[in-house]
Design an enzyme around this catalytic site. Structure first.
Site, PDB file in Angstrom:
ATOM      1  N   THR B  98      -6.900  -9.020 -12.056  1.00 17.91           N
ATOM      2  CA  THR B  98      -7.087 -10.216 -11.220  1.00 17.91           C
ATOM      3  C   THR B  98      -5.719 -10.641 -10.703  1.00 17.91           C
ATOM      4  O   THR B  98      -4.907 -11.185 -11.445  1.00 17.91           O
ATOM      5  CB  THR B  98      -7.760 -11.329 -12.044  1.00 17.91           C
ATOM      6  OG1 THR B  98      -9.009 -10.827 -12.540  1.00 17.91           O
ATOM      7  CG2 THR B  98      -8.021 -12.560 -11.183  1.00 17.91           C
ATOM      8  N   LYS B 173     -12.952 -12.701  -6.863  1.00 17.10           N
ATOM      9  CA  LYS B 173     -12.680 -12.897  -8.295  1.00 17.10           C
ATOM     10  C   LYS B 173     -11.913 -14.194  -8.524  1.00 17.10           C
ATOM     11  O   LYS B 173     -12.196 -14.930  -9.480  1.00 17.10           O
ATOM     12  CB  LYS B 173     -11.887 -11.711  -8.845  1.00 17.10           C
ATOM     13  CG  LYS B 173     -11.555 -11.806 -10.338  1.00 17.10           C
ATOM     14  CD  LYS B 173     -12.782 -11.664 -11.204  1.00 17.10           C
ATOM     15  CE  LYS B 173     -12.566 -12.056 -12.664  1.00 17.10           C
ATOM     16  NZ  LYS B 173     -11.550 -11.299 -13.368  1.00 17.10           N
ATOM     17  N   LYS B 241      -2.810 -18.776 -14.700  1.00 19.33           N
ATOM     18  CA  LYS B 241      -2.370 -17.789 -13.707  1.00 19.33           C
ATOM     19  C   LYS B 241      -3.418 -17.630 -12.603  1.00 19.33           C
ATOM     20  O   LYS B 241      -3.104 -17.652 -11.409  1.00 19.33           O
ATOM     21  CB  LYS B 241      -2.142 -16.444 -14.404  1.00 19.33           C
ATOM     22  CG  LYS B 241      -1.762 -15.307 -13.483  1.00 19.33           C
ATOM     23  CD  LYS B 241      -2.307 -13.952 -13.977  1.00 19.33           C
ATOM     24  CE  LYS B 241      -3.782 -13.811 -13.682  1.00 19.33           C
ATOM     25  NZ  LYS B 241      -4.350 -12.486 -13.818  1.00 19.33           N
TER      26      LYS B 241
END
Lengths: 289, 289
Positions: B98, B173, B241
């Site tokens: 990701t 995502k 993140k």
């Protein structure tokens, strides 16, 4: 055991559904609504239509209010023609609207002055659950008052959860609703990014609703977006109101809710764009950025 | 049809699960992990353990990376010992981590320069889905490259969704994950208010998880809170993140995500409090207010 007499104050989608359930179960029922028109179908089924909240309250052992906000609640309970003035000592006052904890506590104090018992008992569930008697009541108050109200609760609900003292039901409802508002607004943010990136909306929505973030509220918003149907069942301005009430309750306890605040700002912007009377899922029509 | 040779770069929870599935299905497999220890159990089952990403890539027709972040991805693909240097022209490079859309597009360009094909194919699902081959791949790239990768996808996934051109899988995502992060942080806000008001946590959590806001991610956080177990499966700093990467992707398109920003601030505060290596559900331990 004879059925207690009941008054319902406020005949919106939820109040009407509750009133109809009580009539079907043969409770003596008085109803009041600011706009009298909405009372007439219930009158045909046997409800007494009161001219004032006071008159409705004077005929009932259990008085339940289901209105839009603090202002509407103050107006049905207080004043010369308000329900408090008509309530007999010993009667049970139930506030089922989604309101501030501050007003609930003020109202409970006024009920006590008059010798009445009090519960804050907001509900989760919407039109179908009100009609079928499958609401969930989140109740603040004492166990003895809840027990005295069971005959009514049992007709209206699938469960009654005693959250704690007066105000606890209101607070629980506000937490539930601010999380719903945040999730709806966050889905709107997601759609903005999906649109900006040129992704296929239908594929993206299927992934989000079928995956980890796919709550009931996200699915409900997604269905409205897919159908492009924003006919209000729960109006956007009421979601903004609930977020504001939750923030009010939190700040009174020294708790900050920065995510709920950001969601409220999105709903307020949508209201400024004229979407306040549409379904809250119309927050997805107010582009981020 | 003979099975294509595969390289897996990165043997965390997800990469290891994928590698084991491919070995079970008798794919020729090379693996690389920065910490070589993690490769050894796979070596015992027949994987070739490479010393560098370049060496792993040189043995494979399909090269899949599953690492933590942009920095780790740059380090496995680029440089003297990186996988790009070892990849044969015509091989297929798959980035399943990701990551930011910007880095994905840069990497795709480098792959093209080398004559390699490229897909960004992040997954939804966690450890159990990786182990059982039931991941969901969200793929950016062209249909012919996806078709050429089917033998591998079919062993690892329950479905492969083609979102659009390169970068579309990464963006999808990030939207999914920022919504998860927002819902987790919003639940933490809710718990703060519930605690401050002195409500019963267990009752409140049951209402929230059983009701409209009760998504999979909210339930997962609630389970961890109830068990007081914050052993990381998906570490809090990785959720931060992902929120940061989503905000980066949004700002590049002129989209603002104020709710995701507020959630990121909560995760960052939790990191500052030393919770970064715990499960992301530990955001509930960082009190609001």
């Amino acid at each position: 055991m004879s059925k207690p007499s009941v008054a319902i104050l406020g005949l919106g989608i939820m109040g009407s559904g509750m009133a109809r359930r009580l009539l079907s179960a043969n409770f003596p029922l008085a109803v009041y609504n600011r706009n009298r028109e909405k009372s007439l179908p219930l009158a045909a089924d046997g409800a007494f239509v009161a001219d004032t909240p006071r008159e409705a309250a004077s005929r009932a052992q259990i008085i339940l209010s289901m209105v839009a906000d603090d202002t509407a609640s103050r107006s049905v309970w207080l004043g010369e023609t308000g329900a408090l003035a008509g309530a007999s000592p010993g009667s049970i006052l139930i506030e089922s609207s989604t309101l501030t904890v501050g007003w609930i506590q003020e109202l409970a104090a006024k009920a006590a002055e008059r010798g009445c018992r009090f519960l804050d008992a907001p509900v989760t569930g919407s039109k179908p659950q009100a009609a079928s008697g499958e609401l969930l009541f989140l109740v603040g108050g004492t166990a003895d008052v809840i027990d005295a109200t069971r005959p009514v609760f049992s007709v209206l609900s699938r469960d009654v959860i005693h959250m704690g003292p007066v105000g606890s039901g209101a607070l629980m409802k506000l937490v539930n609703n601010f999380m719903c508002g945040v999730q709806a607004a966050s889905f709107a943010e997601g759609l903005s990014l999906i649109d900006a990136a040129g992704l296929d909306r239908a594929k993206a929505i299927a992934i989000l609703t079928g995956g980890a973030p796919g709550s009931g509220i996200v699915k409900r918003v997604a269905e409205r977006v897919a159908a492009e149907d924003f006919t209000p069942v729960f109006a956007l301005r009421w979601m903004a109101k609930d977020l504001g009430y939750a923030l009010d309750g939190a700040s009174g306890r020294g708790v900050s809710l920065p995510i709920a605040s950001a969601a409220l700002a999105m709903f307020r912007r949508a209201i400024a764009e004229g979407l306040g009377d549409e379904d809250f899922s119309a927050v997805t029509k107010s582009p981020a950025g």
